[in-house]
Design an enzyme around this catalytic site. Structure first.
Site, PDB file in Angstrom:
ATOM      1  N   ALA A  10      56.358  29.029   5.467  1.00 36.51           N
ATOM      2  CA  ALA A  10      57.600  29.553   6.079  1.00 36.51           C
ATOM      3  C   ALA A  10      57.356  30.921   6.694  1.00 36.51           C
ATOM      4  O   ALA A  10      58.221  31.785   6.690  1.00 36.51           O
ATOM      5  CB  ALA A  10      58.704  29.625   5.017  1.00 36.51           C
ATOM      6  N   ASP A  33      57.168  27.417   0.835  1.00 33.63           N
ATOM      7  CA  ASP A  33      56.125  28.453   0.889  1.00 33.63           C
ATOM      8  C   ASP A  33      55.764  28.851  -0.536  1.00 33.63           C
ATOM      9  O   ASP A  33      56.541  28.634  -1.479  1.00 33.63           O
ATOM     10  CB  ASP A  33      56.624  29.685   1.669  1.00 33.63           C
ATOM     11  CG  ASP A  33      55.478  30.519   2.248  1.00 33.63           C
ATOM     12  OD1 ASP A  33      55.260  30.460   3.475  1.00 33.63           O
ATOM     13  OD2 ASP A  33      54.794  31.217   1.463  1.00 33.63           O
ATOM     14  N   ARG A  82      45.179  34.612  12.737  1.00 37.58           N
ATOM     15  CA  ARG A  82      44.096  35.487  13.190  1.00 37.58           C
ATOM     16  C   ARG A  82      44.538  36.946  13.272  1.00 37.58           C
ATOM     17  O   ARG A  82      45.707  37.228  13.482  1.00 37.58           O
ATOM     18  CB  ARG A  82      43.636  35.067  14.594  1.00 37.58           C
ATOM     19  CG  ARG A  82      42.805  33.837  14.622  1.00 37.58           C
ATOM     20  CD  ARG A  82      42.101  33.701  15.959  1.00 37.58           C
ATOM     21  NE  ARG A  82      42.969  33.253  17.033  1.00 37.58           N
ATOM     22  CZ  ARG A  82      42.631  33.299  18.314  1.00 37.58           C
ATOM     23  NH1 ARG A  82      41.455  33.790  18.673  1.00 37.58           N
ATOM     24  NH2 ARG A  82      43.452  32.869  19.251  1.00 37.58           N
ATOM     25  N   ARG A 151      51.500  27.916  28.341  1.00 37.23           N
ATOM     26  CA  ARG A 151      51.006  29.240  28.768  1.00 37.23           C
ATOM     27  C   ARG A 151      50.602  29.177  30.239  1.00 37.23           C
ATOM     28  O   ARG A 151      50.971  30.042  31.032  1.00 37.23           O
ATOM     29  CB  ARG A 151      49.822  29.656  27.890  1.00 37.23           C
ATOM     30  CG  ARG A 151      50.273  30.116  26.524  1.00 37.23           C
ATOM     31  CD  ARG A 151      49.131  30.575  25.631  1.00 37.23           C
ATOM     32  NE  ARG A 151      49.684  31.136  24.403  1.00 37.23           N
ATOM     33  CZ  ARG A 151      49.127  31.040  23.199  1.00 37.23           C
ATOM     34  NH1 ARG A 151      47.971  30.416  23.056  1.00 37.23           N
ATOM     35  NH2 ARG A 151      49.701  31.579  22.150  1.00 37.23           N
ATOM     36  N   HIS A 175      41.370  23.356  20.716  1.00 32.81           N
ATOM     37  CA  HIS A 175      42.219  24.548  20.806  1.00 32.81           C
ATOM     38  C   HIS A 175      41.361  25.782  20.527  1.00 32.81           C
ATOM     39  O   HIS A 175      41.472  26.418  19.489  1.00 32.81           O
ATOM     40  CB  HIS A 175      43.366  24.424  19.800  1.00 32.81           C
ATOM     41  CG  HIS A 175      44.376  25.526  19.904  1.00 32.81           C
ATOM     42  ND1 HIS A 175      44.920  25.932  21.086  1.00 32.81           N
ATOM     43  CD2 HIS A 175      44.945  26.301  18.948  1.00 32.81           C
ATOM     44  CE1 HIS A 175      45.775  26.911  20.867  1.00 32.81           C
ATOM     45  NE2 HIS A 175      45.803  27.159  19.573  1.00 32.81           N
TER      46      HIS A 175
HETATM   47  N1  APR Z   1      51.350  26.654   0.529  1.00 30.03           N
HETATM   48  C1  APR Z   1      52.415  26.980   1.283  1.00 30.03           C
HETATM   49  N2  APR Z   1      52.454  28.057   2.084  1.00 30.03           N
HETATM   50  C2  APR Z   1      51.372  28.838   2.105  1.00 30.03           C
HETATM   51  C3  APR Z   1      50.217  28.582   1.340  1.00 30.03           C
HETATM   52  C4  APR Z   1      50.235  27.410   0.515  1.00 30.03           C
HETATM   53  N3  APR Z   1      49.188  27.089  -0.258  1.00 30.03           N
HETATM   54  N4  APR Z   1      49.308  29.547   1.584  1.00 30.03           N
HETATM   55  C5  APR Z   1      49.867  30.404   2.472  1.00 30.03           C
HETATM   56  N5  APR Z   1      51.104  29.975   2.795  1.00 30.03           N
HETATM   57  C6  APR Z   1      52.085  30.591   3.677  1.00 30.03           C
HETATM   58  C7  APR Z   1      52.081  32.105   3.609  1.00 30.03           C
HETATM   59  O1  APR Z   1      52.762  32.566   2.452  1.00 30.03           O
HETATM   60  C8  APR Z   1      52.823  32.461   4.893  1.00 30.03           C
HETATM   61  O2  APR Z   1      54.217  32.611   4.695  1.00 30.03           O
HETATM   62  O3  APR Z   1      51.792  30.310   5.033  1.00 30.03           O
HETATM   63  C9  APR Z   1      52.564  31.244   5.795  1.00 30.03           C
HETATM   64  C10 APR Z   1      51.812  31.588   7.064  1.00 30.03           C
HETATM   65  O4  APR Z   1      52.638  32.397   7.821  1.00 30.03           O
HETATM   66  P1  APR Z   1      52.109  33.642   8.662  1.00 30.03           P
HETATM   67  O5  APR Z   1      51.190  34.453   7.831  1.00 30.03           O
HETATM   68  O6  APR Z   1      53.306  34.299   9.256  1.00 30.03           O
HETATM   69  O7  APR Z   1      51.217  32.966   9.802  1.00 30.03           O
HETATM   70  P2  APR Z   1      51.718  32.205  11.110  1.00 30.03           P
HETATM   71  O8  APR Z   1      51.719  33.145  12.256  1.00 30.03           O
HETATM   72  O9  APR Z   1      52.931  31.419  10.836  1.00 30.03           O
HETATM   73  O10 APR Z   1      50.483  31.226  11.344  1.00 30.03           O
HETATM   74  C11 APR Z   1      50.213  30.173  10.444  1.00 30.03           C
HETATM   75  O11 APR Z   1      49.492  28.714  12.176  1.00 30.03           O
HETATM   76  O12 APR Z   1      49.218  29.202  14.424  1.00 30.03           O
HETATM   77  C12 APR Z   1      48.589  29.036  13.212  1.00 30.03           C
HETATM   78  O13 APR Z   1      46.636  30.465  13.385  1.00 30.03           O
HETATM   79  C13 APR Z   1      47.905  30.309  12.774  1.00 30.03           C
HETATM   80  O14 APR Z   1      46.671  29.346  10.974  1.00 30.03           O
HETATM   81  C14 APR Z   1      47.815  30.110  11.300  1.00 30.03           C
HETATM   82  C15 APR Z   1      49.086  29.333  10.971  1.00 30.03           C
END
Ligand code: APR
Length: 312
Positions: A10, A33, A82, A151, A175
């Site tokens: 989330a 999450d 990233r 894009r 990608h």
């Molecule tokens: N189970 C559930 N959620 C998890 C877990 C897990 N085991 N491990 C991490 N998370 C959650 C994190 O707590 C965080 O809220 O995944 C979420 C990732 O969100 P962001 O850090 O905001 O990253 P985001 O920009 O959403 O990108 C997520 O998508 O586009 C791709 O490269 C990007 O790999 C990345 C992914």
């Protein structure tokens, strides 16, 4: 609402996907999450926006996969994004662990779900989802091609000062920075791009498209893009739920198409209620084929790392 979409992770893309989806009023939503309270808080906030938007969508946040029970679609965005200077491949080890677990746990509660994967490195994580879940290939699709193509469409529309609706672009391949913007198939209101843009401007747009993710990361500094990736998730999940037979660029399992096997790769995919209904094949020139092969080699390298890590 009869349909249900669960979003695992989330964070920025997960919660933004939920927001775009809620506006479309096509399914009840679950945000799941590991961070305690966060998905509950975001879900409640979004739920409280529904009276303003006039949409009857139930939104639930949870740290427990039981809340995802009976989902038609599971979207996986869990994992780390990233940071400046990182490639998508740098995320592999950490995200493989997270995506493998998310797949297995989700399947316990939604054995029939279709999986839409967004976590990077995208093609490899979609492959991992299929393998970890022992899923038939049509039930796993990766989001990337719509984003990369959007894009390019945005850049073309800005360059020419015309509506984005008039611009059709098709970016195939993995990608990564080796992705293949197919300029010959892209057009503005039916006019091929190379007839409407000078070669140097077209080349600049192709290059900016390839590096589009990195451009945003270098501006944000603390995370990666989320509005456009999330909009793509909404389009894909709607196409599946509404059985639209919509053809979009997306990552699908290759079984000989484009001369590729046993990998996920960005190709024109037809999406319907069963997931990936069909992969469409373009007739390509030798140069286009070579560019796709180069991109495929990068994806294969990434999948090999997955094998070495014994994640599948
Ligand atoms: N189970 C559930 N959620 C998890 C877990 C897990 N085991 N491990 C991490 N998370 C959650 C994190 O707590 C965080 O809220 O995944 C979420 C990732 O969100 P962001 O850090 O905001 O990253 P985001 O920009 O959403 O990108 C997520 O998508 O586009 C791709 O490269 C990007 O790999 C990345 C992914």
């Amino acid at each position: 609402m009869t349909a249900k979409i669960s979003i695992i992770g989330a964070g920025m893309t997960g919660s933004t996907s939920a927001a775009w989806l809620a506006e479309r009023e096509i399914a009840d939503l679950v945000l799941m999450d590991v961070v305690e309270g966060m998905p509950q808080g975001k879900a409640l906030d979004l739920l409280e926006a529904m009276p303003v938007l006039g949409k009857d969508v139930a939104v639930v946040g949870s740290n427990d996969y039981a809340a995802t029970k009976g989902s038609d679609i599971v979207v996986i965005t869990a994992g780390i994004p990233r940071k400046p200077g990182m490639s998508r491949e740098d995320l592999l080890t950490t995200n493989a662990e997270i995506v493998g677990k998310a797949t297995r746990e989700s399947l316990k509660y939604s054995p029939e779900a279709i999986f839409v994967v967004l976590t990077n490195p995208l093609d490899t994580m979609a492959y991992l989802t299929m393998k970890a879940g022992k899923l038939p290939p049509q039930r796993v699709v990766g989001q990337a091609g719509i984003l990369d193509s959007a894009r390019m469409r945005a850049f073309v529309a800005m360059e020419l000062g015309i509506s984005v609706e008039n611009v059709a672009c098709y970016v195939l391949g993995g990608h990564g920075d080796e992705m293949v913007p197919l300029t010959r198939h892209s057009n503005v209101a039916g006019i091929p791009l190379n007839e409407i843009l000078p070669p140097d401007r077209l080349a600049a747009i192709v290059e900016r498209t390839r590096k589009g993710g990195g451009e945003i990361i270098s501006l944000l500094k603390t995370g990666s893009a989320y509005y456009a990736p999330a909009a793509a998730i909404a389009q894909m999940t709607e196409a599946i739920l509404k059985d639209k037979h919509l053809i979009v660029p997306a990552a699908a399992y290759m079984q000989g198409e484009y001369g590729l096997k046993d990998m996920f790769f960005g190709v024109p995919v037809q999406l319907g209620r069963m997931g990936v209904e069909k992969i469409h094949e373009y007739k390509l020139t030798d140069d286009e084929k070579a560019a796709l092969q180069k991109s495929a080699a990068s994806v294969k390298d990434s999948i090999n790392v997955l094998h070495q890590l014994e994640k599948i």
